[in-house]
Write an enzyme that holds these catalytic residues in place. Structure first.
Site, PDB file in Angstrom:
ATOM      1  N   ARG A 148     -14.889 -18.058  13.579  1.00  0.00           N
ATOM      2  CA  ARG A 148     -15.955 -17.745  14.536  1.00  0.00           C
ATOM      3  C   ARG A 148     -16.818 -18.985  14.703  1.00  0.00           C
ATOM      4  O   ARG A 148     -17.124 -19.650  13.706  1.00  0.00           O
ATOM      5  CB  ARG A 148     -16.785 -16.586  13.985  1.00  0.00           C
ATOM      6  N   TYR A 160     -29.091 -16.971  16.396  1.00  0.00           N
ATOM      7  CA  TYR A 160     -28.494 -16.239  15.286  1.00  0.00           C
ATOM      8  C   TYR A 160     -27.211 -16.958  14.850  1.00  0.00           C
ATOM      9  O   TYR A 160     -26.615 -17.712  15.639  1.00  0.00           O
ATOM     10  CB  TYR A 160     -28.164 -14.798  15.728  1.00  0.00           C
ATOM     11  N   ASP A 210     -19.666 -14.614  18.594  1.00  0.00           N
ATOM     12  CA  ASP A 210     -20.539 -13.435  18.534  1.00  0.00           C
ATOM     13  C   ASP A 210     -21.724 -13.635  19.478  1.00  0.00           C
ATOM     14  O   ASP A 210     -22.526 -14.552  19.279  1.00  0.00           O
ATOM     15  CB  ASP A 210     -21.030 -13.248  17.088  1.00  0.00           C
ATOM     16  N   HIS A 212     -23.958 -11.290  19.886  1.00  0.00           N
ATOM     17  CA  HIS A 212     -25.016 -10.609  19.132  1.00  0.00           C
ATOM     18  C   HIS A 212     -25.970  -9.821  20.035  1.00  0.00           C
ATOM     19  O   HIS A 212     -27.194  -9.944  19.918  1.00  0.00           O
ATOM     20  CB  HIS A 212     -25.777 -11.615  18.251  1.00  0.00           C
ATOM     21  N   GLU A 236     -17.894 -10.995  20.851  1.00  0.00           N
ATOM     22  CA  GLU A 236     -18.401  -9.850  20.083  1.00  0.00           C
ATOM     23  C   GLU A 236     -19.763  -9.410  20.608  1.00  0.00           C
ATOM     24  O   GLU A 236     -20.597 -10.256  20.955  1.00  0.00           O
ATOM     25  CB  GLU A 236     -18.507 -10.308  18.632  1.00  0.00           C
ATOM     26  N   GLU A 262     -20.505  -3.059  15.189  1.00  0.00           N
ATOM     27  CA  GLU A 262     -21.031  -3.251  13.826  1.00  0.00           C
ATOM     28  C   GLU A 262     -22.309  -2.471  13.575  1.00  0.00           C
ATOM     29  O   GLU A 262     -22.615  -2.143  12.436  1.00  0.00           O
ATOM     30  CB  GLU A 262     -21.220  -4.747  13.504  1.00  0.00           C
ATOM     31  N   ARG A 283     -15.550  -2.521  15.703  1.00  0.00           N
ATOM     32  CA  ARG A 283     -16.053  -3.236  14.531  1.00  0.00           C
ATOM     33  C   ARG A 283     -16.848  -2.362  13.559  1.00  0.00           C
ATOM     34  O   ARG A 283     -17.604  -2.850  12.735  1.00  0.00           O
ATOM     35  CB  ARG A 283     -16.923  -4.418  14.998  1.00  0.00           C
ATOM     36  N   GLU A 339     -13.549  -9.431   9.373  1.00  0.00           N
ATOM     37  CA  GLU A 339     -14.545 -10.485   9.134  1.00  0.00           C
ATOM     38  C   GLU A 339     -14.706 -10.672   7.623  1.00  0.00           C
ATOM     39  O   GLU A 339     -14.762  -9.708   6.867  1.00  0.00           O
ATOM     40  CB  GLU A 339     -15.889 -10.080   9.755  1.00  0.00           C
ATOM     41  N   TRP A 402     -32.231  -8.800  18.948  1.00  0.00           N
ATOM     42  CA  TRP A 402     -31.844  -9.847  18.004  1.00  0.00           C
ATOM     43  C   TRP A 402     -30.352  -9.695  17.697  1.00  0.00           C
ATOM     44  O   TRP A 402     -29.575 -10.525  17.697  1.00  0.00           O
ATOM     45  CB  TRP A 402     -32.631  -9.757  16.684  1.00  0.00           C
TER      46      TRP A 402
HETATM   47  O1  KDG Z   1     -27.284  -7.531   8.865  1.00  0.00           O
HETATM   48  C1  KDG Z   1     -26.969  -8.096  10.107  1.00  0.00           C
HETATM   49  C2  KDG Z   1     -25.762  -8.999   9.984  1.00  0.00           C
HETATM   50  O2  KDG Z   1     -24.743  -8.344   9.301  1.00  0.00           O
HETATM   51  C3  KDG Z   1     -25.260  -9.418  11.344  1.00  0.00           C
HETATM   52  O3  KDG Z   1     -26.252 -10.138  12.006  1.00  0.00           O
HETATM   53  C4  KDG Z   1     -24.023 -10.301  11.184  1.00  0.00           C
HETATM   54  O4  KDG Z   1     -23.484 -10.036  13.493  1.00  0.00           O
HETATM   55  C5  KDG Z   1     -23.132 -10.255  12.355  1.00  0.00           C
HETATM   56  C6  KDG Z   1     -21.710 -10.508  12.110  1.00  0.00           C
HETATM   57  O5  KDG Z   1     -20.950 -10.406  13.076  1.00  0.00           O
HETATM   58  O6  KDG Z   1     -21.345 -10.773  10.986  1.00  0.00           O
HETATM   59 MG    MG Z   2     -21.809  -9.559  14.763  1.00  0.00          MG
END
Ligand code: KDG
Ligand code: MG
Length: 402
Positions: A148, A160, A210, A212, A236, A262, A283, A339, A402
């Site tokens: 990634r 991030y 990602d 995010h 992602e 996630e 995910r 991951e 975020w």
């Molecule tokens: O707790 C939040 C994280 O697990 C996240 O920000 C990590 O997006 C993430 C990832 O894809 O690992």
């Molecule tokens: Mg993620």
């Protein structure tokens, strides 16, 4: 008949905070479950200690499905990360116990192997493109077949996913760190570093990215189209996934594969995404989506629609979660990728055992159960430290995802 004799909740911060459930049966068999919800850990610890542990004592540990239904339907209040993480911890611990009682690793109870190993991706990052390229090179040299890539957006001085030390850890401050965000700057910059990665290292490995949750569906469509020449394994969380219908628009505009889930906790949270084939990879994880039992249900639904798995595996998923994930990954027919970020040394002093990494693949432990042990004494050296995830603000000061 064996009964649940004891259920204990441990909260410790070996490198980062983990909440761990340990169930002990009247036969002395011990099972572990991860109950970590990053930044909201004590809510799950209380849910377990105050509301679930009293229900567990005296119950038959072998009745995993029945326990799941009892805790889910018995709560009356549906879904949500706190409830689903607490149920996941109980469920995972009971699978661990079942494996130990049967004398088999958990993947054997799930139908046995569908594959020899579990393809993983790890995280390359950098404060600029040059640093990112060095990091990608490092992961490829370590034998990873999937990487990634994230780089800090110059205009906003960060984003991030950028590692500061040896491991990426976003929950690092006693109160939430407020980080700036500018969508246009990101959209202008991110495709350039993904192109630079392909230009330097070619197409002989999987490249992931990602987003995010930071784009609107239309912006995500624009991003997906822009990076099509990079042939990403996936983009992602292109847009916040609460609105499953939003993915239709992204889907109509780009062939870049999409992964999400996630932060989602149940099969109903991904139902439209899966049944309308709006995503390519789901995910959801063992720890946040109701344990091995419920995640298997999600994965089976996904298999019907050609959606593959790609479970979250950041550092905030404890080695117990990672072990459970790899048992599932090796067994389900529609596995895609896992991951894997690894864990801090302190974490591994407390959690022993688990899957092993070789040539970019994880392999489940062959010992009965999940194959992870919790060292309570070692954990006492790492008392709980409150840490929050950051908050993002747009340049005008308003709060962004975020
Ligand atoms: O707790 C939040 C994280 O697990 C996240 O920000 C990590 O997006 C993430 C990832 O894809 O690992
Ligand atoms: Mg993620």
């Amino acid at each position: 008949m064996s009964r649940i004799e004891r259920a204990e909740v441990f909260v410790a911060s070996p490198g980062r905070t983990f909440v761990t459930l340990r169930i002990t049966t009247s036969d002395g068999v011990v099972g572990l479950g991860d109950a970590t919800l990053n930044g909201r850990e004590l809510a799950v610890a209380s849910y377990l200690r105050d509301h679930l542990v009293p229900l567990l004592v005296g119950k038959d540990p072998a009745r995993i499905e029945d326990m799941w239904q009892y805790l889910y339907k018995g709560a009356y209040w549906r879904r949500g990360p706190v409830t689903m993480t607490a149920i996941a911890a109980v469920d995972t611990a009971l699978w661990d116990i079942k494996g130990k009682v049967a004398g088999l690793p958990v993947y054997q109870l799930l139908g046995g192997r569908s594959r020899d190993g579990v393809l993983v991706y790890s995280h390359a990052s950098g404060r600029d493109t040059a640093e990112l390229l060095d990091d990608v090179e490092r992961f490829l040299a370590l034998g990873y077949r999937a990487v990634r890539a994230q780089a800090a957006v110059p205009e906003v001085g960060g984003t991030y996913g950028i590692r500061k030390g040896t491991l990426y850890e976003p929950a690092a401050t006693a109160l939430p760190d407020e980080q700036p965000w500018d969508t246009e700057a990101y959209l202008n910059f991110a495709p350039t570093y993904l192109e630079a990665v392909r230009e330097r290292f070619g197409f002989g490995f999987h490249l992931l990215h990602d987003v995010h949750h930071r784009l609107t569906p239309l912006e995500a469509a624009r991003f997906g189209k822009a990076v099509e020449p990079c042939r990403l394994f996936w983009m992602e969380d292109p847009t916040p996934a609460e609105n499953q219908e939003a993915f239709r628009l992204i889907r109509q505009h780009t062939t870049t594969p999409i992964a999400t889930g996630e932060v989602l906790n149940s099969i109903w949270d991904v139902q439209t995404l899966i049944t309308e084939q709006l995503i390519d990879y789901v995910r959801t994880t063992v720890v946040h989506a109701g344990g091995v039992t419920h995640l298997r249900r999600i994965f089976d639904l996904a298999a019907l629609y050609g959606v593959r798995t790609g479970s979250h595996g950041a550092t905030d998923l404890s080695p117990v979660s990672m072990a459970a994930a790899v048992h599932l990954d090796v067994a389900v027919p529609n596995f895609g990728i896992q991951e894997y970020m690894g864990h801090a040394e302190e974490t591994l002093e407390v959690f022993r055992g688990g899957p092993t990494l070789a040539d970019g693949m994880l392999h489940p432990s062959e010992v009965p159960g999940l194959g992870v042990e919790y060292d309570e004494k070692a954990a006492e050296r790492f008392p709980y430290q409150a840490r929050y995830l950051p908050v993002a603000r747009r340049l005008d000061g308003s709060v962004h995802d975020w």
